[in-house]
Design an enzyme around this catalytic site. Structure first.
Site, PDB file in Angstrom:
ATOM      1  N   LYS A 146       0.837  -1.189   0.000  1.00  0.00           N
ATOM      2  CA  LYS A 146       0.000   0.000   0.000  1.00  0.00           C
ATOM      3  C   LYS A 146       0.880   1.250   0.000  1.00  0.00           C
ATOM      4  O   LYS A 146       2.043   1.204   0.407  1.00  0.00           O
ATOM      5  CB  LYS A 146      -0.893   0.033   1.249  1.00  0.00           C
ATOM      6  CG  LYS A 146      -1.943  -1.054   1.324  1.00  0.00           C
ATOM      7  CD  LYS A 146      -2.749  -0.906   2.609  1.00  0.00           C
ATOM      8  CE  LYS A 146      -3.790  -2.010   2.752  1.00  0.00           C
ATOM      9  NZ  LYS A 146      -4.866  -1.890   1.759  1.00  0.00           N
ATOM     10  N   ARG A 171     -10.023 -11.682   1.727  1.00  0.00           N
ATOM     11  CA  ARG A 171     -10.877 -12.745   1.165  1.00  0.00           C
ATOM     12  C   ARG A 171     -10.230 -14.117   1.310  1.00  0.00           C
ATOM     13  O   ARG A 171     -10.924 -15.127   1.341  1.00  0.00           O
ATOM     14  CB  ARG A 171     -11.214 -12.430  -0.289  1.00  0.00           C
ATOM     15  CG  ARG A 171     -10.055 -12.460  -1.250  1.00  0.00           C
ATOM     16  CD  ARG A 171     -10.333 -11.664  -2.512  1.00  0.00           C
ATOM     17  NE  ARG A 171     -10.338 -10.242  -2.243  1.00  0.00           N
ATOM     18  CZ  ARG A 171     -10.565  -9.303  -3.157  1.00  0.00           C
ATOM     19  NH1 ARG A 171     -10.796  -9.654  -4.413  1.00  0.00           N
ATOM     20  NH2 ARG A 171     -10.569  -8.023  -2.846  1.00  0.00           N
TER      21      ARG A 171
END
Length: 454
Positions: A230, A304
């Protein structure tokens, strides 16, 4: 703190004036007064009461008040026990202050809200007070810095709180997770210096032997993005990437304290997503507890992965009758819906309708995203069963389609609260600065509704 039906020593008096259609704050018989408008009488609803009560309490506290008595009779008369509960919940949640670790830490002055005028609604007020406490527990966890809430510390804090309520807990470590085949869960968390933990809390308030509803909450205590790193700015706030895990804890604790007749389980895959020599990489192909293989498109799509194994665990090991997963999952959902609504994907229309009913009780908002078969192409992989990122945009939908593959035929809801876990410009007055505890109240109401249907 909320006290029932006792108004001695209260400094302020809070009254719902239905004639003036305003929530009036009066200090004794003095002429000093503030009002919070309720709008037209015919438009009055529970959300308006929640917001009005929150604004009133915040105003009193800002003026240095330490106690107030709330005349709840008009709320009970206008909207019944649901109105009374909404008034109490809004007032309680507005008083939350996030913890800090300042050297010159100032203790927060306690604020006491006395509820009077409607003793027949005592049960509703007590239930709301317990729910508010549970939401605030979720807020506390989410506001905690990552170095003070590693997966192991999170497991300890949840276990302590659960045991205080008489709940059954189980912590699965990395060795046990490996034996269960939880390769996706371990791919994310095992390479961190703070090892992963699968946290399970069980509440058995329903019929003996009845299969539970299982709440699966994402518990990434910090998300660097891994090798799909990020930016520095987007890493801020990633201590709260476990807000889904915090929400399912809050919901279960409120169910237990309010003795709701339902069987429910919370499953929280708690990990850190860091960079290390052993971290997983883009283009890796990994396994999962379900047996499905996964090609890694992005190591920043880690939530996920851990949820996939947790959903499989919920179905296989906990024998879930229904599964709800909740997560701060995608920036795409946050950009689409902002801080107003959370996104939902569902494989069962009746279960989604139950969520809508629960949300009407909680005041939280949810919007259903499509799951057309064509979207499955977004997660196609030439080398594995699934791709963990998106092949062509629609990132929020791709994430939901990925998780749907692990839910299978079990009735399932996917709640993406990426835009709602933190307060912002579009937040409500009962959501002070910091974590909101989004989802805890709705999950509580959903489980309660399941119990009512038995």
């Amino acid at each position: 703190m909320m006290k029932l039906w006792n108004q001695e020593a209260a400094q302020w008096r809070l009254e719902l004036s239905m004639d003036g259609e305003a929530l009036s704050l009066r200090m004794g018989d003095a002429p000093r007064q503030m009002t919070v408008a309720l709008g037209k009488r015919e438009d009055l609803n529970c959300e308006i009461l929640r917001q009005a009560a929150a604004k009133a309490v915040k105003s009193v506290r800002d003026l240095g008040g330490e106690s107030a008595v709330l005349d709840a009779a008009p709320a009970l008369e206008a909207l019944g026990e649901e109105g009374l509960a909404a008034l109490a919940l809004g007032a309680e949640l507005a008083g939350y202050r996030q913890p800090d670790w300042k050297q010159a830490h100032k203790e927060q002055k306690p604020f006491t809200l006395y509820v009077a005028g409607a003793p027949e609604g005592e049960k509703a007020v007590r239930e709301a007070a317990v729910l508010a406490k549970a939401v605030c527990f979720a807020r506390d966890l989410t506001n905690c810095p990552a170095n003070r809430l590693t997966p192991e510390i999170m497991a300890q804090r949840v276990t302590e709180a659960a045991k205080a309520l008489g709940l059954e807990t189980q912590i699965v470590d990395e060795k046990e997770a490996r034996a269960l085949g939880m390769e996706a869960f371990l791919a994310v968390g095992e390479s961190s210096g703070n090892p992963p933990r699968l946290i399970i809390v069980r509440y058995k308030g329903g019929q003996e032997g009845a299969r539970p509803i299982v709440l699966v909450g994402k518990g990434v205590t910090f998300d660097s993005g891994g090798y799909s790193l990020k930016t520095g700015g987007s890493m801020r706030g990633m201590k709260g990437d476990m807000a889904g895990g915090a929400a399912v804890c809050g919901a279960l604790f409120a169910l237990a304290e309010n003795r709701v007749p339902v069987n429910a389980v919370a499953v929280i895959p708690a990990v850190e997503n860091r960079i290390s020599p052993a971290s997983f990489l883009p283009d890796d192909v990994i396994g999962s507890m379900s047996g499905k293989t996964i090609e890694i498109g992005s190591t920043d799509a880690e939530g996920r992965l851990i949820l996939a194994d947790a959903i499989t665990y919920a179905i296989r090991e906990e024998k879930a009758c229904k599964v709800v997963n909740i997560a701060t999952l995608t920036g795409a959902m946050a950009r689409m819906l902002g801080g107003v609504a959370a996104g939902v994907m569902a494989n069962d229309d009746a279960f989604f309708a139950d969520l809508q009913s629960a949300a009407e009780r909680s005041g939280e908002k949810f919007w259903r995203v499509p799951d057309y078969p064509e979207y499955k192409q977004l997660i196609d992989s030439p080398v594995a069963d699934l791709f963990n990122s998106s092949n062509d945009g629609c990132g929020a939908i791709a994430a939901g389609m990925f998780l749907a593959a692990f839910a299978g035929e079990t009735p399932w809801l996917h709640l993406d609260i990426a835009g709602n876990a933190w307060s912002g410009k579009l937040s409500q007055p009962y959501q002070p600065k910091g974590a909101t505890g989004m989802g805890a109240a709705t999950l509580y109401q959903l489980c309660k509704l399941m119990g009512e249907k038995v």
